[in-house]
Design an enzyme around this catalytic site. Structure first.
Site, mmCIF file in Angstrom:
data_model
loop_
_atom_site.group_PDB
_atom_site.id
_atom_site.type_symbol
_atom_site.label_atom_id
_atom_site.label_comp_id
_atom_site.label_asym_id
_atom_site.label_seq_id
_atom_site.Cartn_x
_atom_site.Cartn_y
_atom_site.Cartn_z
ATOM 1 N N SER A 239 -19.417 108.128 21.463
ATOM 2 C CA SER A 239 -19.630 106.851 20.765
ATOM 3 C C SER A 239 -20.826 106.100 21.351
ATOM 4 O O SER A 239 -21.532 105.398 20.627
ATOM 5 C CB SER A 239 -18.363 105.995 20.782
ATOM 6 O OG SER A 239 -18.067 105.542 22.081
ATOM 7 N N MET B 204 -19.433 114.168 32.105
ATOM 8 C CA MET B 204 -18.408 114.225 33.146
ATOM 9 C C MET B 204 -18.739 115.163 34.307
ATOM 10 O O MET B 204 -17.823 115.702 34.947
ATOM 11 C CB MET B 204 -17.067 114.629 32.520
ATOM 12 C CG MET B 204 -16.572 113.664 31.446
ATOM 13 S SD MET B 204 -16.427 111.963 32.037
ATOM 14 C CE MET B 204 -14.904 112.101 32.969
ATOM 15 N N ASN C 100 -26.924 105.566 33.455
ATOM 16 C CA ASN C 100 -25.526 105.874 33.136
ATOM 17 C C ASN C 100 -24.834 104.602 32.676
ATOM 18 O O ASN C 100 -25.224 103.502 33.056
ATOM 19 C CB ASN C 100 -24.803 106.409 34.377
ATOM 20 C CG ASN C 100 -23.347 106.759 34.099
ATOM 21 O OD1 ASN C 100 -23.036 107.385 33.072
ATOM 22 N ND2 ASN C 100 -22.445 106.364 34.981
ATOM 23 N N HIS D 286 -20.956 102.888 32.603
ATOM 24 C CA HIS D 286 -19.635 103.036 33.213
ATOM 25 C C HIS D 286 -18.737 101.891 32.742
ATOM 26 O O HIS D 286 -19.176 100.732 32.711
ATOM 27 C CB HIS D 286 -19.773 103.025 34.741
ATOM 28 C CG HIS D 286 -18.466 103.203 35.437
ATOM 29 N ND1 HIS D 286 -17.814 104.417 35.508
ATOM 30 C CD2 HIS D 286 -17.663 102.316 36.076
ATOM 31 C CE1 HIS D 286 -16.679 104.275 36.154
ATOM 32 N NE2 HIS D 286 -16.565 103.016 36.509
ATOM 33 N N GLY E 151 -24.555 109.363 44.255
ATOM 34 C CA GLY E 151 -23.167 108.940 44.441
ATOM 35 C C GLY E 151 -22.451 108.826 43.102
ATOM 36 O O GLY E 151 -23.025 109.075 42.043
ATOM 37 N N ASP F 11 -21.276 106.515 40.498
ATOM 38 C CA ASP F 11 -21.420 105.171 39.925
ATOM 39 C C ASP F 11 -21.918 104.151 40.947
ATOM 40 O O ASP F 11 -21.495 102.989 40.940
ATOM 41 C CB ASP F 11 -20.071 104.708 39.305
ATOM 42 C CG ASP F 11 -19.545 105.699 38.284
ATOM 43 O OD1 ASP F 11 -20.340 106.200 37.474
ATOM 44 O OD2 ASP F 11 -18.329 105.995 38.300
HETATM 45 C C1 GRF Z 1 -17.405 105.523 28.083
HETATM 46 O O1 GRF Z 1 -16.375 104.617 28.378
HETATM 47 C C2 GRF Z 1 -18.441 105.500 29.176
HETATM 48 O O2 GRF Z 1 -18.601 104.261 29.770
HETATM 49 C C3 GRF Z 1 -17.865 106.492 30.162
HETATM 50 O O3 GRF Z 1 -17.283 107.494 29.381
HETATM 51 C C4 GRF Z 1 -16.936 106.969 28.120
HETATM 52 C C5 GRF Z 1 -17.622 107.816 27.105
HETATM 53 O O4 GRF Z 1 -17.272 107.488 25.789
HETATM 54 N N1 GRF Z 1 -18.888 106.940 31.083
HETATM 55 P P1 GRF Z 1 -18.126 108.057 24.589
HETATM 56 O O5 GRF Z 1 -18.133 109.585 24.720
HETATM 57 O O6 GRF Z 1 -19.497 107.488 24.652
HETATM 58 O O7 GRF Z 1 -17.368 107.629 23.353
#
Ligand code: GRF
Length: 224
Positions: A17, A94, A111, A113, A147, A149
């Protein structure tokens, strides 16, 4: 807006998303970046569909198909280079990237978070926030270091934690802000309005900083 648009490589593992928010922003006239390619380490990630639908190259670099992290990152790097990627945006990606990989895109990896860092880094940030009982949660866009985040913070947005919230409800409220914040932060980064200063960042243009720091549902990517 004149000049070439910055070429983004967006790394994903899941729904995408945030990738969608970046694709939508890039589709707006005058946005200073374009998505050059999307790379997923998960072959079934829905994010790949989103990329294809937007007419953007969608590539799978599966970490499980590589013997080592170094091999995986080499393949990642080759894919990004083949697409002439200048900036890397992690969007629900991930895997942790090594200092070696990051060195190839020094100061050009971002990134997002789902917490107000430095609180609640790592997995299940929304759950961590609920368990700790915070009353304000949110999201952070930051430069990536080796690291988890921990890199210099570019922008943050806050949301309330409401009575009765579970992970899903809080996560959804945070996601709305993520989708607003990430394109704004990318705009700042690729136009040189945010620069690294050791462990912190310097952000130009106070008006934009105000937009980024506060919850302002009226803000749009098109505003400068
Ligand atoms: C989001 O909450 C982002 O902050 C985290 O992983 C989630 C990914 O969601 N790193 P999407 O795949 O962008 O919907």
């Amino acid at each position: 807006m004149s000049g070439a648009r910055a070429r983004l490589g967006v790394l994903v593992s899941g729904s995408g998303s945030n990738l969608q928010a970046l694709l939508d922003a890039c589709a707006q006239e005058g946005f200073p970046a374009e998505v050059a390619c999307v790379v997923s380490n998960v072959p079934t990630a829905f994010a790949l569909e989103r990329a294809r639908k937007a007419g953007v190259a969608a590539v799978v670099v599966d970490h499980k198909a590589h013997a080592s992290k170094a091999d995986f990152e080499k393949a990642l790097l080759e894919t990004l280079r083949a697409a002439n990627v200048e900036w890397v945006c992690l969007a629900g990606f991930m895997r942790l990237l090594s200092a070696d990989f990051l060195g190839h895109y020094a100061g050009r990896v971002l990134n997002i978070h789902p917490s107000l860092l430095p609180a609640f880094p790592g997995l299940h940030a929304q759950r961590q926030a609920l368990e700790r009982g915070v009353k304000v949660a949110g999201c952070t866009v930051h430069f990536v270091d080796a690291g988890t985040d921990t890199g210099p913070i570019i922008a943050q947005a806050a949301v309330p934690v409401l009575p009765g919230d579970d992970e899903k409800a809080l996560g959804a409220r945070i996601l709305v802000e993520e989708h607003r914040l990430y394109p704004l932060a990318v705009r700042l980064a690729v136009t040189g309005k945010v620069t690294l200063e050791g462990a912190r960042t310097r952000v130009e243009a106070q008006a934009t900083v105000g937009e980024l720091a506060l919850r302002s549902p009226g803000a749009t990517v098109g505003q400068q």
